[in-house]
Design a protein around this motif. Structure first.
Motif, mmCIF file in Angstrom:
data_model
loop_
_atom_site.group_PDB
_atom_site.id
_atom_site.type_symbol
_atom_site.label_atom_id
_atom_site.label_comp_id
_atom_site.label_asym_id
_atom_site.label_seq_id
_atom_site.Cartn_x
_atom_site.Cartn_y
_atom_site.Cartn_z
ATOM 1 N N ILE A 492 0.824 -1.212 0.000
ATOM 2 C CA ILE A 492 0.000 0.000 0.000
ATOM 3 C C ILE A 492 0.859 1.264 0.000
ATOM 4 C CG2 ILE A 492 -0.229 0.320 2.503
ATOM 5 C CD1 ILE A 492 -3.011 0.637 -0.206
ATOM 6 N N CYS A 493 2.131 1.125 0.368
ATOM 7 C CA CYS A 493 3.033 2.281 0.350
ATOM 8 C C CYS A 493 3.174 2.876 -1.045
ATOM 9 C CB CYS A 493 4.407 1.901 0.898
ATOM 10 S SG CYS A 493 4.453 1.665 2.688
ATOM 11 N N TRP A 494 2.917 2.068 -2.093
ATOM 12 C CA TRP A 494 2.930 2.628 -3.459
ATOM 13 C C TRP A 494 1.844 3.693 -3.594
ATOM 14 C CZ3 TRP A 494 6.143 1.508 -7.680
ATOM 15 C CH2 TRP A 494 5.762 2.110 -8.891
ATOM 16 N N ASP A 495 0.637 3.397 -3.125
ATOM 17 C CA ASP A 495 -0.446 4.372 -3.198
ATOM 18 C C ASP A 495 -0.199 5.559 -2.264
ATOM 19 O OD1 ASP A 495 -1.987 3.259 -5.182
ATOM 20 O OD2 ASP A 495 -3.327 2.191 -3.832
ATOM 21 N N ILE A 496 0.376 5.281 -1.118
ATOM 22 C CA ILE A 496 0.706 6.378 -0.199
ATOM 23 C C ILE A 496 1.707 7.315 -0.870
ATOM 24 C CG2 ILE A 496 1.773 6.978 2.011
ATOM 25 C CD1 ILE A 496 0.678 4.339 3.131
ATOM 26 N N ALA A 497 2.706 6.737 -1.514
ATOM 27 C CA ALA A 497 3.677 7.557 -2.248
ATOM 28 C C ALA A 497 2.981 8.373 -3.329
ATOM 29 C CB ALA A 497 4.758 6.674 -2.862
ATOM 30 N N GLY A 498 2.039 7.748 -4.040
ATOM 31 C CA GLY A 498 1.294 8.474 -5.056
ATOM 32 C C GLY A 498 0.552 9.653 -4.476
ATOM 33 N N PHE A 499 -0.095 9.445 -3.332
ATOM 34 C CA PHE A 499 -0.823 10.534 -2.669
ATOM 35 C C PHE A 499 0.135 11.636 -2.234
ATOM 36 C CE2 PHE A 499 -2.921 12.063 1.385
ATOM 37 C CZ PHE A 499 -3.820 12.904 0.731
ATOM 38 N N PHE A 500 1.239 11.251 -1.629
ATOM 39 C CA PHE A 500 2.218 12.239 -1.165
ATOM 40 C C PHE A 500 2.747 13.083 -2.326
ATOM 41 C CE2 PHE A 500 3.864 9.751 2.813
ATOM 42 C CZ PHE A 500 2.635 9.938 3.422
ATOM 43 N N MET A 501 3.130 12.428 -3.404
ATOM 44 C CA MET A 501 3.810 13.124 -4.498
ATOM 45 C C MET A 501 2.849 13.897 -5.398
ATOM 46 S SD MET A 501 6.738 12.400 -3.565
ATOM 47 C CE MET A 501 7.345 11.221 -2.352
ATOM 48 N N GLU A 502 1.703 13.310 -5.702
ATOM 49 C CA GLU A 502 0.771 13.987 -6.609
ATOM 50 C C GLU A 502 0.109 15.186 -5.944
ATOM 51 O OE1 GLU A 502 1.093 13.240 -9.534
ATOM 52 O OE2 GLU A 502 1.973 11.240 -9.396
ATOM 53 N N PHE A 503 -0.112 15.097 -4.618
ATOM 54 C CA PHE A 503 -0.719 16.218 -3.896
ATOM 55 C C PHE A 503 0.339 17.115 -3.243
ATOM 56 C CE2 PHE A 503 -4.334 13.506 -4.402
ATOM 57 C CZ PHE A 503 -5.446 14.342 -4.378
ATOM 58 N N GLU A 504 1.604 16.726 -3.375
ATOM 59 C CA GLU A 504 2.740 17.506 -2.867
ATOM 60 C C GLU A 504 2.573 17.850 -1.385
ATOM 61 O OE1 GLU A 504 3.609 20.781 -5.495
ATOM 62 O OE2 GLU A 504 3.339 19.548 -7.275
ATOM 63 N N LEU A 505 2.324 16.810 -0.588
ATOM 64 C CA LEU A 505 2.174 17.003 0.854
ATOM 65 C C LEU A 505 3.520 17.350 1.487
ATOM 66 C CD1 LEU A 505 -0.627 15.722 0.382
ATOM 67 C CD2 LEU A 505 -0.294 14.434 2.504
ATOM 68 N N ASP A 506 3.489 18.241 2.455
ATOM 69 C CA ASP A 506 4.719 18.588 3.156
ATOM 70 C C ASP A 506 5.083 17.483 4.150
ATOM 71 O OD1 ASP A 506 3.267 18.970 5.614
ATOM 72 O OD2 ASP A 506 2.786 21.011 4.996
ATOM 73 N N ARG A 507 6.268 17.593 4.753
ATOM 74 C CA ARG A 507 6.789 16.545 5.627
ATOM 75 C C ARG A 507 5.913 16.324 6.847
ATOM 76 N NH1 ARG A 507 10.085 13.026 3.089
ATOM 77 N NH2 ARG A 507 11.350 14.179 1.588
ATOM 78 N N ASN A 508 5.412 17.390 7.427
ATOM 79 C CA ASN A 508 4.580 17.242 8.626
ATOM 80 C C ASN A 508 3.324 16.434 8.329
ATOM 81 O OD1 ASN A 508 6.319 18.659 10.286
ATOM 82 N ND2 ASN A 508 5.341 20.641 9.858
#
Length: 577
Positions: A492-508
């Motif tokens: 599931i970390c693949w989808d989490i990575a997709g969410f992080f990168m496509e939405f450009e979430l900050d570190r916090n």
């Protein structure tokens, strides 16, 4: 760049035989899904033939008794489908003959297991068998041949060539047929025949020869290599024709040999629009009326106001989809029909989608018909990156946690294959300096990658979420877990990575998000670092190829911008490994 995958599955031969037997025993013309069943029968017979033929043709293409019986069954299934499509008549005698042949196969020593490739056209690209029936009709009316050799290129060319052969037999032609598999480097494939195949071809030098495939691909080498091999075995190129799924100019083929041969041979190609849209067949099968075509990025003009905000799309990679309404003119209901695969492939995708929609995360698939999943249209606002708030984050957490808990599947891409993709795409996309930084990934335990594999969403782009009056929902959720692209099922970390990168979430926000999953996965931080790199390396490869293919157009420019974004993000992730 590594973007596509070639997933090969190994199955028990007897299970495939029993699947076909079950179809034969339940093939009742009054069934509402009878067309789908007969198409499935053609696909299944073709897969059995392909698997058994490949088993005996490991080094050179050949024929034997078992291959011939399987070929006969594929042609019988093609005859049944041809009869239904041509005049609506169900050939019960052909169905009985298939059953008899299955018993004969079981009486012969056969391989316990066979390996199969996914028939990409039937699963990913909305390739319908009727297109090849149209090609055959055009060819026959123009040429009026008496003697024909039909050559199918395995894998998908197996059932398609059987259908073509069956149709030509109904026209009174003398038809011989076989299947072959060009081998070698993807840009330089060439078939290798044994003496049995050579003798068959030498007996057909005065025949018209039809080469049947779903291609051509980027190189055109499978078709080009086949045409060369036929010519070397005495077949006149002037009497050789190709039945492809599309007819490019051939100027862009990587193989020079294929470019030359493609331009000098005659092609016959049918049309999905003619076979399914213009004649009303799709509307009849779906029992809906088509309002407009949403394929190839056309959905953007319907649902997005600002052209500058259009996400870039590669039109060849978008599934066929349509906006529909009920045929009852008084009804105001709207529906969306999206191609999700013919035969068992579409059924398996819908079963997964049903599990997700049962929890309210996505639109409900109301029916599966003719390879199309029909869903009720849900009005809403397409999400942008700037729309990320706590509600959005909570929805994605719950959605991905459900997938993680409920949709476990086997891994299809090994750790070594994943590392190869990462290293190749980083070296080609970022250069040697960054390739050296990625080398430390080799020291990670393979369990970090291999544990907890699920049928991921695979498409966590902002424009694939809707804000509706009842909350957030995920759309474009049906088939990306197992489409034609490299990743396949993953942690599931693949989808989490997709969410992080496509939405450009900050570190916090990222760290807060991962805390939710740390209860189930104590290695989530280290695992996520790996998958962030893997996801970005894959996406960099994808957008690089898309930008090159669509160079100069608006979508090409959009992919160039994404390439810059992924390069920047990937460098950051590599620096923090």
């Amino acid at each position: 760049m590594i973007v596509y995958r070639n997933y090969k599955q190994t199955i028990n031969t007897i299970q495939k035989i029993e699947t076909i037997e079950k179809m034969v025993n339940t093939a009742i013309p009054t069934r509402s899904d009878f067309y789908d069943l007969i198409v499935s029968l053609l696909i299944e017979c073709g897969e059995l033939e392909t698997g058994i033929t490949d088993f005996y043709c490991d080094k050179k293409d050949t024929v034997n008794q078992l291959i011939s019986i399987c070929r006969k069954n594929s042609i019988l299934a093609g005859s049944i489908l041809n009869s239904i499509c041509s005049n609506g008549v169900f050939q019960l005698d052909r169905m009985i003959e298939i059953k008899t042949n299955l018993c004969l196969i079981k009486s012969i020593h056969f391989p316990a297991k066979i390996s199969l490739n996914v028939p990409e056209g039937f699963v990913y690209y909305g390739l319908y068998p009727e297109i090849y029936l149209e090609s055959t009709s055009i060819f026959f009316e123009e040429i009026k041949p008496e003697n024909i050799m039909v050559v199918g290129l395995r894998s998908i060319g197996t059932p398609l060539s059987a259908l073509v052969a069956a149709r030509l037999e109904t026209e009174g032609c003398n038809v011989k047929t076989l299947t072959i598999r060009p081998k070698g480097h993807p840009y330089n494939r060439f078939p290798d025949f044994d003496d049995k195949i050579r003798n068959i071809l030498q007996g057909c030098v005065s025949y018209y020869v039809i080469v049947v495939d779903e291609g051509p691909g980027l190189s055109g080498s499978s078709i080009g290599g086949t045409l060369s091999a036929l010519r070397l075995n005495g077949i006149d190129l002037n009497r050789t024709v190709v039945f492809p799924s599309w007819v490019p100019s051939g100027d862009q083929f990587i193989s020079e040999n294929s470019r030359n041969l493609w331009q000098n041979c005659k092609k016959f190609c049918g049309s999905f629009e003619k076979q399914w849209i213009l004649n009303g067949k799709l509307e009849k099968n779906l029992q809906k009326k088509i309002i407009c075509d949403l394929s190839a990025g056309m959905w953007r003009g319907r649902f997005l106001d600002d052209r500058l905000s259009y996400p870039p799309v590669h039109p060849h990679h978008e599934k066929r989809k349509y906006l529909l309404t009920d045929k009852d003119e008084k009804s105001l209901s709207l529906w969306v029909a999206k191609f999700c695969g013919l035969g068992k492939y579409g059924s398996e995708n819908v079963l997964r989608a049903d599990k997700i929609s049962s929890m309210g995360y996505s639109p409900v698939v109301k029916k599966l018909s003719s390879g199309f999943a029909v869903m009720e249209y849900v009005p809403g606002k397409i999400v942008r990156k700037s729309d990320v708030d706590e509600k959005m984050i909570e929805f994605v957490k719950d959605y991905l946690m459900f997938i993680n808990k409920s949709l476990s599947v086997p891994l299809q891409v090994s750790f070594d294959q994943m590392l190869e993709m990462i290293f190749v795409n980083i070296e080609e996309g970022l250069g040697g300096k960054w390739y050296k930084k990625s080398d430390r990934l080799k020291r990670l335990p393979c369990s970090l990658y291999e544990d907890g594999v699920v049928s991921i969403d695979g498409h966590m782009m902002p424009h694939d979420f809707l804000i509706t009056e009842n909350g957030i929902i995920k759309v474009d959720h049906i088939e990306h877990h197992n489409d034609q692209f490299f990743h396949g099922p993953q942690n599931i970390c693949w989808d989490i990575a997709g969410f992080f990168m496509e939405f450009e979430l900050d570190r916090n926000r990222r760290n807060h998000f991962l805390q939710y999953f740390s209860i189930m996965d104590p290695f989530i931080i280290q695992r996520q670092s790996f998958f962030n790199v893997a996801y970005l390396a894959y996406r960099l490869g994808y957008v690089t190829l898309a930008a090159d293919y669509l160079r100069g157009g608006t979508d090409g420019i959009g992919f160039e911008h994404l390439k810059e974004k992924y390069c920047t993000l990937l460098k950051i992730e590599l620096s923090e490994l």
